[in-house]
Scaffold this active site. Structure first.
Site, mmCIF file in Angstrom:
data_model
loop_
_atom_site.group_PDB
_atom_site.id
_atom_site.type_symbol
_atom_site.label_atom_id
_atom_site.label_comp_id
_atom_site.label_asym_id
_atom_site.label_seq_id
_atom_site.Cartn_x
_atom_site.Cartn_y
_atom_site.Cartn_z
ATOM 1 N N ASN A 168 0.834 -1.208 0.000
ATOM 2 C CA ASN A 168 0.000 0.000 0.000
ATOM 3 C C ASN A 168 0.867 1.256 0.000
ATOM 4 O O ASN A 168 0.537 2.248 -0.660
ATOM 5 C CB ASN A 168 -0.951 0.000 1.201
ATOM 6 C CG ASN A 168 -2.200 -0.801 0.906
ATOM 7 O OD1 ASN A 168 -3.041 -0.385 0.112
ATOM 8 N ND2 ASN A 168 -2.304 -1.973 1.523
ATOM 9 N N HIS A 185 -7.886 -0.606 5.737
ATOM 10 C CA HIS A 185 -8.181 -1.861 6.443
ATOM 11 C C HIS A 185 -8.840 -2.831 5.472
ATOM 12 O O HIS A 185 -9.723 -2.440 4.699
ATOM 13 C CB HIS A 185 -9.112 -1.592 7.635
ATOM 14 C CG HIS A 185 -9.437 -2.831 8.396
ATOM 15 N ND1 HIS A 185 -8.537 -3.427 9.261
ATOM 16 C CD2 HIS A 185 -10.542 -3.605 8.409
ATOM 17 C CE1 HIS A 185 -9.087 -4.518 9.768
ATOM 18 N NE2 HIS A 185 -10.309 -4.655 9.274
#
Ligand code: GAR
Length: 222
Positions: free
Chosen positions: A22, A117
């Site tokens: 990420n 998340h």
């Protein structure tokens, strides 16, 4: 609250503990012209975090701050905060940073710290989200970008991406499908924040200029 627009890209730190895919997605987005944030620091609490190599290869300053060197959580968070301030950081992105932050630190970065998340929050907070989604038998799963609050995986939701669960999915297959979407929505969330397009009222996020709407999604298609 609104994060005011700025002429220069917002100095952003990305906090990682491991792989850093990420973080890499955020770095690649920020390398594009006119992106409103620059990745000015990649910080890890683990010296062996694989993502650090990617950051170094992209010429981004890195810092390892081992929690083992600090007496308690507050001491670690105070050191972390001091480094962020010293680097002139304005936005913090948690990207697989597997360490609980103290309410003190989270409050200092209120509405300037975001997280990704791997579930559609508020479902499946915590770890092993893909296994748990499969066990629960849900038809859709996904990922969430949200502002960070003191409770783990809590906070006003900025963006979510939905992925279908397919027959025969394993946790790994599902994780890959979700991760692909994390890499789409996390840079988008940072872009919105850095461009000053997000505001939070009553713990709900408003996005200036959002088009709204979504094609109805029924899974499986029947
Ligand atoms: C990502 O799937 C991220 O959503 C998750 O850890 C993974 C890190 O991968 N974060 C959490 O579970 C936080 N609650 P990455 O290091 O390749 O970005």
């Amino acid at each position: 609250m609104s994060f005011a627009p700025s002429d220069s890209p917002r100095r952003t730190a990305v906090l990682i503990s491991g792989r850093g895919s990420n973080m890499a997605a955020l770095v690649r987005a920020a390398e594009q012209d006119d992106f409103p944030a620059e990745i000015a620091l990649v910080l890890s609490n683990r010296a062996d975090a694989a993502g650090l190599d990617f950051a170094r290869e992209h010429g981004i300053p890195t810092l390892v701050l081992s929690h083992k060197d600090y007496a308690d959580r507050l001491a670690f968070d105070a050191a972390l905060d001091a480094h962020l301030k010293a680097e002139g950081i304005e936005i913090v992105c948690l990207a697989g940073f597997m360490r609980l932050l103290t309410p003190w630190l989270v409050e200092r970065w209120r509405n300037r710290m975001i997280n990704v998340h791997p579930s559609l929050l508020p479902s499946f907070k915590g770890l092993h989200t893909h296994e748990r989604a499969l066990e629960a038998g849900v038809r859709v799963h996904g990922c969430t970008v949200h502002f960070v609050r003191a409770e783990m995986d809590e906070g006003p939701i900025i963006l979510q991406a939905v992925v279908p669960i397919e027959p025969g999915d394993t946790p790994d297959v599902l994780a890959d499908r979700v991760l692909e979407q994390e890499h789409v929505i996390y840079p988008k969330g940072l872009e919105l924040l850095a461009a000053g397009r997000l505001s939070v009222a009553d713990e709900r996020v408003a996005i200036e200029g959002a088009k709204g709407g979504l094609a109805p999604l029924v899974v499986p298609a029947v």
